[in-house]
Design a protein around this motif. Structure first.
Motif, PDB file in Angstrom:
ATOM      1  N   MET A 275      -2.828  48.811  49.747  1.00 26.78           N
ATOM      2  CA  MET A 275      -1.447  48.795  50.220  1.00 26.78           C
ATOM      3  C   MET A 275      -1.195  47.711  51.265  1.00 26.78           C
ATOM      4  N   ALA A 276      -2.255  47.086  51.770  1.00 25.08           N
ATOM      5  CA  ALA A 276      -2.073  45.975  52.714  1.00 25.08           C
ATOM      6  C   ALA A 276      -1.268  44.854  52.075  1.00 25.08           C
ATOM      7  N   TRP A 277      -1.437  44.664  50.759  1.00 28.32           N
ATOM      8  CA  TRP A 277      -0.656  43.627  50.077  1.00 28.32           C
ATOM      9  C   TRP A 277       0.831  43.972  50.102  1.00 28.32           C
ATOM     10  N   VAL A 278       1.155  45.247  49.894  1.00 35.10           N
ATOM     11  CA  VAL A 278       2.558  45.651  49.824  1.00 35.10           C
ATOM     12  C   VAL A 278       3.243  45.469  51.170  1.00 35.10           C
ATOM     13  N   TYR A 279       2.594  45.902  52.262  1.00 40.75           N
ATOM     14  CA  TYR A 279       3.317  45.818  53.524  1.00 40.75           C
ATOM     15  C   TYR A 279       3.317  44.421  54.125  1.00 40.75           C
ATOM     16  N   GLN A 280       2.690  43.467  53.464  1.00 35.62           N
ATOM     17  CA  GLN A 280       2.793  42.071  53.897  1.00 35.62           C
ATOM     18  C   GLN A 280       3.714  41.239  53.004  1.00 35.62           C
TER      19      GLN A 280
ATOM     20  N   LEU B  92      -5.669  37.749  46.902  1.00 35.15           N
ATOM     21  CA  LEU B  92      -7.073  37.338  46.798  1.00 35.15           C
ATOM     22  C   LEU B  92      -7.932  38.067  47.825  1.00 35.15           C
ATOM     23  N   SER B  93      -7.427  38.187  49.038  1.00 28.93           N
ATOM     24  CA  SER B  93      -8.169  38.884  50.088  1.00 28.93           C
ATOM     25  C   SER B  93      -8.367  40.355  49.746  1.00 28.93           C
ATOM     26  N   CYS B  94      -7.334  40.995  49.195  1.00 24.66           N
ATOM     27  CA  CYS B  94      -7.442  42.402  48.804  1.00 24.66           C
ATOM     28  C   CYS B  94      -8.430  42.588  47.661  1.00 24.66           C
TER      29      CYS B  94
ATOM     30  N   GLU C 280       2.764  31.535  47.242  1.00 26.84           N
ATOM     31  CA  GLU C 280       1.412  31.159  47.678  1.00 26.84           C
ATOM     32  C   GLU C 280       0.875  32.155  48.699  1.00 26.84           C
ATOM     33  N   HIS C 281       1.753  32.611  49.577  1.00 27.27           N
ATOM     34  CA  HIS C 281       1.338  33.619  50.574  1.00 27.27           C
ATOM     35  C   HIS C 281       0.912  34.907  49.893  1.00 27.27           C
ATOM     36  N   GLU C 282       1.709  35.368  48.916  1.00 30.23           N
ATOM     37  CA  GLU C 282       1.377  36.626  48.236  1.00 30.23           C
ATOM     38  C   GLU C 282       0.070  36.524  47.458  1.00 30.23           C
TER      39      GLU C 282
ATOM     40  N   GLY D 208       1.789  41.923  38.298  1.00 30.48           N
ATOM     41  CA  GLY D 208       0.877  42.401  37.258  1.00 30.48           C
ATOM     42  C   GLY D 208      -0.579  42.377  37.706  1.00 30.48           C
ATOM     43  N   HIS D 209      -0.972  41.370  38.483  1.00 31.89           N
ATOM     44  CA  HIS D 209      -2.332  41.330  39.018  1.00 31.89           C
ATOM     45  C   HIS D 209      -2.563  42.438  40.045  1.00 31.89           C
ATOM     46  N   PHE D 210      -1.517  42.748  40.810  1.00 35.99           N
ATOM     47  CA  PHE D 210      -1.640  43.829  41.780  1.00 35.99           C
ATOM     48  C   PHE D 210      -1.897  45.167  41.086  1.00 35.99           C
TER      49      PHE D 210
END
Length: 412
Positions: free
Chosen positions: A332-337, A307-309, A300-302, A358-360
């Motif tokens: 890349m903000a998604w990756v480092y979180q 969604l924010s990205c 859920e966090h990911e 896959g969505h990323f």
């Protein structure tokens, strides 16, 4: 003439040896033999200390490892264990007047090094168009203060650059990684900028190698890839010290201008939802039926971060338009979180983790103007579809965005 007997009464004639005439100053101060390997000799390379060569005739860079440790008091360099403590003293003394691990100057580069440096300024840096001045002016200036940054600059080459460049680059990567270990352990306001640049450059050089069979960008057959934790280090620098610390010193004038407020796009009707949000909402519905709470919470966090990205990249109320130019720091903000639970599940090839990844891939495709990102989005999607056919149903929208040719033949 008979040799003088030693303390235990046996003769020990002096053996002939080849003198080191062009050794580094560090080894000369230590009164030990230098192997004269450039740009960092074996002794200094092994113990991660400054290696300041005097000008010598150009040579090709060679990778080497020292095989012995040498004693301070013995002119013949008898192996002892006190080199490490002496090396630490050199490291500390070199940081007395500078926040970095050691000083670096152009005289450490030979002809081949200067050629690579020129290639970075005139070619490689020009491809980083979003931050051209930052990479072509600011980072090189920082490189002459911090050897690991300079070595990483010299190692950042495109796969289709001249073969001789690529061979030299491999040597510089090895040297950079050897010298950066201790540097990354201590985060202060003063070294925030070099730490940030170092972490980013290591990630870039890792991505340059390109995708391989079984590689899912974040995990591969051998487990988590090394550059992912480094992006976590980037996050640590940003959250702990702030952007003001990173864009300070020689990088101060390259601080990005604040983004202009984006005009609110026309809203979709109440019934309609952005295509990317609709697809991720379907993923969220899947999460609701997962049994294990820890895994569900991690997923859920990911999804929320994703969604924010997406919203920052495509705009609230806007469907995803092909050709959209994404921002590196946003994507890349998604990756480092990412959290460890997600990465563990991804390593296990859990279908839900694969669907989220896959969505990323859609976001990743928006920054393919960076040549080291090229092919990663499509390759990763193909790997996902090859692992689990069932993922195709939940990835219909990302597949459509990236191109139908990505669908494996057995799924057609």
């Amino acid at each position: 003439m008979q040799a003088q007997p030693n303390k235990i009464g046996t003769s020990n004639p002096r053996r002939a040896h080849k003198k080191s005439r062009f050794g580094c100053q560090t080894c000369k101060r230590r009164k030990i033999k230098c192997d004269e390997v450039k740009p960092q000799c074996g002794n200094c390379c092994r113990f991660d200390v400054p290696c300041d060569f005097s000008p010598i005739p150009p040579q090709s860079i060679q990778s080497t490892q020292a095989t012995t440790t040498l004693d301070k008091r013995s002119p013949r360099g008898r192996p002892r264990s006190n080199w490490a403590s002496w090396a630490e003293q050199i490291r500390l003394s070199s940081t007395a007047s500078d926040p970095g691990p050691c000083a670096c100057s152009p005289k450490q580069l030979d002809i081949a090094g200067f050629e690579l440096f020129h290639h970075f300024i005139t070619n490689t840096a020009q491809t980083l168009e979003d931050d051209l001045k930052f990479w072509s002016e600011g980072v090189p200036q920082l490189g002459f203060q911090y050897p690991c940054i300079l070595n990483l600059i010299l190692a950042l080459l495109r796969p289709y650059d001249a073969a001789r460049y690529l061979k030299l680059a491999d040597a510089y990567v090895t040297i950079a990684l050897q010298t950066v270990t201790e540097f990354l352990k201590n985060l202060t306001y003063e070294n925030s900028a070099p730490l940030y640049v170092t972490a980013v450059l290591i990630c870039f050089t890792a991505l340059v190698k390109g995708p391989t069979l079984g590689h899912l960008l974040l995990v591969a057959e051998h487990g988590q890839v090394p550059w992912v934790p480094l992006l976590g280090g980037v996050k640590l620098v940003i959250t702990s010290m702030g952007w003001s610390a990173i864009f300070s010193g020689v990088l101060a004038k390259y601080k990005p201008e604040p983004e202009k407020e984006r005009k609110e796009p026309p809203k979709l009707s109440i019934v309609d939802v952005e295509d990317w949000r609709s697809s991720l909402n379907d993923v969220s519905d899947v999460l609701a039926v997962l049994v294990e709470e820890q895994v569900r919470t991690a997923y859920e966090h990911e999804v929320q971060v994703l969604l924010s990205c997406f919203e920052s990249t495509f705009g609230r109320g806007q469907d995803a338009q092909k050709g959209t130019t994404g921002q590196m720091q946003v994507v890349m903000a998604w990756v480092y979180q990412l959290n460890d639970v997600f990465l563990t599940q991804l390593d296990k090839k859990d279908p839900v983790a694969l669907i989220i990844l896959g969505h990323f891939c859609v976001l990743l495709s928006t920054i393919e103007r960076y040549w080291f990102i090229e092919h990663w989005a499509r390759h990763t999607m193909q790997e996902i579809l090859g692992i689990s056919e069932s993922c195709g149903k939940w990835l219909s929208w990302p597949i459509q965005y990236l191109g139908r040719e990505l669908t494996p033949n057995h799924m057609s």
